[in-house]
Design a protein around this motif. Sequence first.
Motif: not given
Length: 256
Positions: A58-72
């Motif tokens: 619905s919104k396309g790319v939410l965050r460019e170059h998102a790193n799962p390590l940063d988010f966890v």
Amino acid sequence: MLDKFRIAKQEEIEVLRKEFMEGRIPAMYEGTRPGFAEAIRAKGPGAVIAEFKPASPSKGVLREHANPLDFVEAYANNGAAAMSVLTEPQYFKGHPDYLFMCADRGLPLLRKDFIVDPLQVAMTASSPASAVLLIARMFGSSHELREMVQLAEAAGLEPVTEVFDEADLDSAREAGASIIQVNNRDLNTLTTTLDISRRLMDKQDGELWISASGVDSREQIEEMAGLGFDAVLIGTSLMLADDPGAMLARLTGVDA
């Protein structure tokens, strides 16, 4: 919309079947799987399952170059009970490897994808995921859904059965689902309304319940908790936040 997602998974399923016929069967993950329902109950009602999804239909790319390590890291430090990880590549820009990347911070991981084949469950069981999403209406009958619920449980996974309406809920119950996730999104318009959760919660009958989509404030979390939801799943607003950790801390109340 779900038909489009089902079609998108056919190539992946064919590859899995070919590998299976060639004897390349994935080994069961031998590490620790933190309890998904247990972690939610420890922080509920109104526990937060924080999601990692780089994009959405619905919104396309939410965050460019998102790193799962940063988010966890941000999620583990700011009160999340569990983490939902998108592994679908075409529409959500996810990848199964993200489950391994997020496994070291102690959060139970929910694999969120379009799981319709037993071999996909086997692949999930070869990862550190604690839980796997099963969308009730992607199966032709409650019998088919029951087989997948039982297969997931036999593989050491906690199946989270997603419903959109009363018919889905009936199917989930006939399949023996013990974790119900209510999706507040209208699949035809892609709009969200918490009225779906408000309506379906009247039918709660002892299962663990999650409200997903459309929750992005502490007030909404408190409302869902007051209705009886054990947890809410929050993704888009966290992915769009300038500081996802700070936003999560406000949502969970750990910054109070």
